[in-house]
Motif scaffolding. Sequence first.
Motif, PDB file in Angstrom:
ATOM      1  N   VAL A 174      58.710  11.110  39.838  1.00  0.00           N
ATOM      2  CA  VAL A 174      59.966  11.727  39.390  1.00  0.00           C
ATOM      3  C   VAL A 174      59.790  13.240  39.427  1.00  0.00           C
ATOM      4  CG1 VAL A 174      61.655  11.966  37.556  1.00  0.00           C
ATOM      5  CG2 VAL A 174      60.508   9.772  37.910  1.00  0.00           C
TER       6      VAL A 174
ATOM      7  N   GLY B  76      61.359  16.299  42.409  1.00  0.00           N
ATOM      8  CA  GLY B  76      61.226  16.686  43.817  1.00  0.00           C
ATOM      9  C   GLY B  76      60.888  18.151  43.980  1.00  0.00           C
TER      10      GLY B  76
ATOM     11  N   ALA C  35      54.917  19.874  43.090  1.00  0.00           N
ATOM     12  CA  ALA C  35      53.925  18.917  42.581  1.00  0.00           C
ATOM     13  C   ALA C  35      54.261  17.500  43.042  1.00  0.00           C
ATOM     14  CB  ALA C  35      53.858  18.987  41.056  1.00  0.00           C
ATOM     15  N   GLY C  36      55.533  17.115  42.926  1.00  0.00           N
ATOM     16  CA  GLY C  36      55.941  15.763  43.324  1.00  0.00           C
ATOM     17  C   GLY C  36      55.753  15.530  44.813  1.00  0.00           C
TER      18      GLY C  36
ATOM     19  N   GLU D  20      67.804  17.317  42.149  1.00  0.00           N
ATOM     20  CA  GLU D  20      68.589  18.242  42.971  1.00  0.00           C
ATOM     21  C   GLU D  20      68.909  17.578  44.312  1.00  0.00           C
ATOM     22  OE1 GLU D  20      67.259  22.453  43.036  1.00  0.00           O
ATOM     23  OE2 GLU D  20      65.656  21.725  41.761  1.00  0.00           O
TER      24      GLU D  20
ATOM     25  N   ARG E  99      59.459  27.392  45.009  1.00  0.00           N
ATOM     26  CA  ARG E  99      60.353  28.369  44.377  1.00  0.00           C
ATOM     27  C   ARG E  99      59.986  29.834  44.594  1.00  0.00           C
ATOM     28  NH1 ARG E  99      63.789  24.912  41.553  1.00  0.00           N
ATOM     29  NH2 ARG E  99      62.764  22.892  41.458  1.00  0.00           N
TER      30      ARG E  99
ATOM     31  N   LYS F 227      61.960  36.278  46.195  1.00  0.00           N
ATOM     32  CA  LYS F 227      61.337  37.229  47.143  1.00  0.00           C
ATOM     33  C   LYS F 227      62.105  37.163  48.464  1.00  0.00           C
ATOM     34  CE  LYS F 227      56.945  36.192  44.858  1.00  0.00           C
ATOM     35  NZ  LYS F 227      57.492  35.037  44.110  1.00  0.00           N
TER      36      LYS F 227
ATOM     37  N   ARG G 211      66.438  29.631  39.058  1.00  0.00           N
ATOM     38  CA  ARG G 211      65.453  28.541  39.173  1.00  0.00           C
ATOM     39  C   ARG G 211      65.625  27.799  40.498  1.00  0.00           C
ATOM     40  NH1 ARG G 211      60.462  27.402  37.014  1.00  0.00           N
ATOM     41  NH2 ARG G 211      59.953  25.289  37.622  1.00  0.00           N
TER      42      ARG G 211
ATOM     43  N   GLY H 244      51.997  19.597  37.377  1.00  0.00           N
ATOM     44  CA  GLY H 244      52.837  20.771  37.604  1.00  0.00           C
ATOM     45  C   GLY H 244      53.220  21.458  36.291  1.00  0.00           C
TER      46      GLY H 244
ATOM     47  N   ALA I 254      50.976  23.695  40.707  1.00  0.00           N
ATOM     48  CA  ALA I 254      51.766  22.553  41.215  1.00  0.00           C
ATOM     49  C   ALA I 254      51.185  22.066  42.540  1.00  0.00           C
ATOM     50  CB  ALA I 254      53.227  22.966  41.385  1.00  0.00           C
TER      51      ALA I 254
ATOM     52  N   TYR J 274      45.897  30.547  38.782  1.00  0.00           N
ATOM     53  CA  TYR J 274      46.041  31.591  39.812  1.00  0.00           C
ATOM     54  C   TYR J 274      47.510  31.911  39.968  1.00  0.00           C
ATOM     55  CZ  TYR J 274      46.903  33.374  44.503  1.00  0.00           C
ATOM     56  OH  TYR J 274      47.379  34.108  45.558  1.00  0.00           O
TER      57      TYR J 274
HETATM   58  P1  FAD Z   1      59.623  22.323  39.815  1.00  0.00           P
HETATM   59  O1  FAD Z   1      59.477  23.234  40.968  1.00  0.00           O
HETATM   60  O2  FAD Z   1      60.435  22.805  38.649  1.00  0.00           O
HETATM   61  O3  FAD Z   1      60.238  20.962  40.333  1.00  0.00           O
HETATM   62  C1  FAD Z   1      60.598  19.937  39.448  1.00  0.00           C
HETATM   63  C2  FAD Z   1      61.789  19.219  40.009  1.00  0.00           C
HETATM   64  O4  FAD Z   1      62.019  18.050  39.243  1.00  0.00           O
HETATM   65  C3  FAD Z   1      63.078  20.024  39.950  1.00  0.00           C
HETATM   66  O5  FAD Z   1      63.674  20.078  41.217  1.00  0.00           O
HETATM   67  C4  FAD Z   1      63.943  19.255  38.968  1.00  0.00           C
HETATM   68  O6  FAD Z   1      65.317  19.262  39.313  1.00  0.00           O
HETATM   69  C5  FAD Z   1      63.395  17.847  39.120  1.00  0.00           C
HETATM   70  N1  FAD Z   1      63.645  17.001  37.967  1.00  0.00           N
HETATM   71  C6  FAD Z   1      63.577  17.332  36.656  1.00  0.00           C
HETATM   72  N2  FAD Z   1      63.889  16.266  35.882  1.00  0.00           N
HETATM   73  C7  FAD Z   1      64.161  15.247  36.720  1.00  0.00           C
HETATM   74  C8  FAD Z   1      64.545  13.905  36.514  1.00  0.00           C
HETATM   75  N3  FAD Z   1      64.679  13.390  35.287  1.00  0.00           N
HETATM   76  N4  FAD Z   1      64.772  13.127  37.595  1.00  0.00           N
HETATM   77  C9  FAD Z   1      64.613  13.627  38.853  1.00  0.00           C
HETATM   78  N5  FAD Z   1      64.234  14.909  39.099  1.00  0.00           N
HETATM   79  C10 FAD Z   1      64.010  15.706  38.046  1.00  0.00           C
HETATM   80  N6  FAD Z   1      54.616  30.944  40.853  1.00  0.00           N
HETATM   81  C11 FAD Z   1      53.652  31.716  41.406  1.00  0.00           C
HETATM   82  O7  FAD Z   1      52.465  31.421  41.243  1.00  0.00           O
HETATM   83  N7  FAD Z   1      53.956  32.823  42.134  1.00  0.00           N
HETATM   84  C12 FAD Z   1      55.223  33.228  42.330  1.00  0.00           C
HETATM   85  O8  FAD Z   1      55.462  34.233  42.990  1.00  0.00           O
HETATM   86  C13 FAD Z   1      56.283  32.428  41.777  1.00  0.00           C
HETATM   87  N8  FAD Z   1      57.561  32.774  41.986  1.00  0.00           N
HETATM   88  C14 FAD Z   1      58.558  32.015  41.426  1.00  0.00           C
HETATM   89  C15 FAD Z   1      59.878  32.392  41.616  1.00  0.00           C
HETATM   90  C16 FAD Z   1      60.909  31.671  41.030  1.00  0.00           C
HETATM   91  C17 FAD Z   1      62.328  32.096  41.245  1.00  0.00           C
HETATM   92  C18 FAD Z   1      60.616  30.536  40.222  1.00  0.00           C
HETATM   93  C19 FAD Z   1      61.732  29.778  39.561  1.00  0.00           C
HETATM   94  C20 FAD Z   1      59.299  30.153  40.031  1.00  0.00           C
HETATM   95  C21 FAD Z   1      58.254  30.883  40.631  1.00  0.00           C
HETATM   96  N9  FAD Z   1      56.925  30.522  40.468  1.00  0.00           N
HETATM   97  C22 FAD Z   1      55.919  31.288  41.021  1.00  0.00           C
HETATM   98  C23 FAD Z   1      56.563  29.318  39.679  1.00  0.00           C
HETATM   99  C24 FAD Z   1      56.458  28.094  40.565  1.00  0.00           C
HETATM  100  O9  FAD Z   1      57.533  28.044  41.458  1.00  0.00           O
HETATM  101  C25 FAD Z   1      56.421  26.840  39.689  1.00  0.00           C
HETATM  102  O10 FAD Z   1      55.202  26.868  38.978  1.00  0.00           O
HETATM  103  C26 FAD Z   1      56.538  25.564  40.511  1.00  0.00           C
HETATM  104  O11 FAD Z   1      57.829  25.486  41.072  1.00  0.00           O
HETATM  105  C27 FAD Z   1      56.296  24.328  39.669  1.00  0.00           C
HETATM  106  O12 FAD Z   1      56.456  23.197  40.478  1.00  0.00           O
HETATM  107  P2  FAD Z   1      56.770  21.770  39.846  1.00  0.00           P
HETATM  108  O13 FAD Z   1      56.795  20.836  41.011  1.00  0.00           O
HETATM  109  O14 FAD Z   1      55.869  21.509  38.718  1.00  0.00           O
HETATM  110  O15 FAD Z   1      58.220  21.909  39.191  1.00  0.00           O
END
Ligand code: FAD
Length: 390
Positions: free
Chosen positions: A8, A10, A13-14, A36, A43, A48, A129, A274, A296, A319
């Motif tokens: 769960v 997308g 990490a997923g 989404e 992200r 950027k 986001r 993540g 992630a 990092y």
């Molecule tokens: P996410 O990217 O948040 O993905 C999780 C997904 O799960 C989302 O799409 C969400 O909609 C979905 N979801 C949530 N709940 C549910 C559900 N119940 N059912 C189905 N889907 C669901 N990090 C850096 O190290 N350097 C950077 O320069 C940097 N820049 C960034 C710039 C921006 C604008 C943002 C927002 C973040 C940035 N980050 C950066 C942080 C980095 O992007 C995050 O740490 C990373 O996206 C985390 O990934 P994730 O897969 O854990 O979560």
Amino acid sequence: MTETFVIVGGGLAGAKAAETLREDGFAGKIVLIAAEDELPYERPPLSKGYLLGSDPREGAYVHPREFYGEREIELLTGVAATAVDTAEHRVGLADGRDLNYDRLLIATGAQPRRPPIPGIDLDGVHTLRTLADSETLHATFERGGTVVVIGAGWIGCEVAAAARTLGAEVALVEQAATPLHAVLGPELGGWFGELHASHGVRVITGAGVERIAGDGRVQAVHVGDDAIECDAVIIGVGVAPDTKLGEAAGLEIDNGIVTDEHLRTSVPDVFAAGDVANAFHPYYGRRVRVEHWANALNQGPVAARSMLGGTEPYDKLPYFFTDQYDVGMEYIGLHGPDDRVVVRGSLTDTDFQVLWVDADDHVTAGMHVNQWDTIEEIERVIRAGEPVRG
Ligand code: FAD
């Protein structure tokens, strides 16, 4: 019988977990559920290159669409998982579907915090986001006018840089004494403040926002006695882990979903990775939740291998990287609030290194500005535990 692994979330990490399951030979069914209506994406470009309009949309995707089909990864986009029954091993979706799972990975990421500032719900007040948020902001900045960025953390600073680069007037408002104060401390935070000021950003520090004024649409941000007239506001005051599904599943929650070093949660067959995972970190001997891209990227695969029965711990040092104007910076490690700052080079330059050193003279963290290829050496010094004096 064929096993089903459900992921769960997308995000990065997923998507990396799904990729790793196949790479490591899992032949069962993989279902990746993404709330989404987008292919899984990264992200960092959103604040950027994609925000600036210099990088294409596809550049943000973790994989092209055919990647999932070719590997028989069933990608369900535009639908959220809303319920988990861990006793029955079932996940409920918002559209009424119900899936069984043998192993479940929760990688639901984080959501922007919305502080209780009066006026925060006015039109023209944004957070960043998603891809859609980035597109809205790009169009806003291109129109020019004045934007106020509330919060000078990483996202706030990157958004301010992008807005300025696209020609908007920018005020960056931060409650602490400098930008990035909580993560880098006053000296480095001050350096970033000067960087923004030198690009024409009005940097206002040590000041809280009292209210956002407007009549349906934002018109001004009130900071102390000052009312900054503006056309748009971006709130960048951090994120909160999206633990809703973890809570629904009855998992242990404490600043995120609690996991061990193998990213296993408190409930059998359920894993987390993540931004949402508050994972026990063997190097630090305590739980650490990291909200950065590399975490992630690397936790997804480790969680996948744990789902397959592996026992690899996740022990990468935190990092982070950022790009603002012509400054590229990387940071590794985790420093304490009382660690002293040792600058290698000069803060009057646009390239230098910084180490954080604890009371025992051990390096806990380090960063560089525009000195690419030095981060591995900084990591080596941290891990070696060699004392540093100075
Ligand atoms: P996410 O990217 O948040 O993905 C999780 C997904 O799960 C989302 O799409 C969400 O909609 C979905 N979801 C949530 N709940 C549910 C559900 N119940 N059912 C189905 N889907 C669901 N990090 C850096 O190290 N350097 C950077 O320069 C940097 N820049 C960034 C710039 C921006 C604008 C943002 C927002 C973040 C940035 N980050 C950066 C942080 C980095 O992007 C995050 O740490 C990373 O996206 C985390 O990934 P994730 O897969 O854990 O979560």
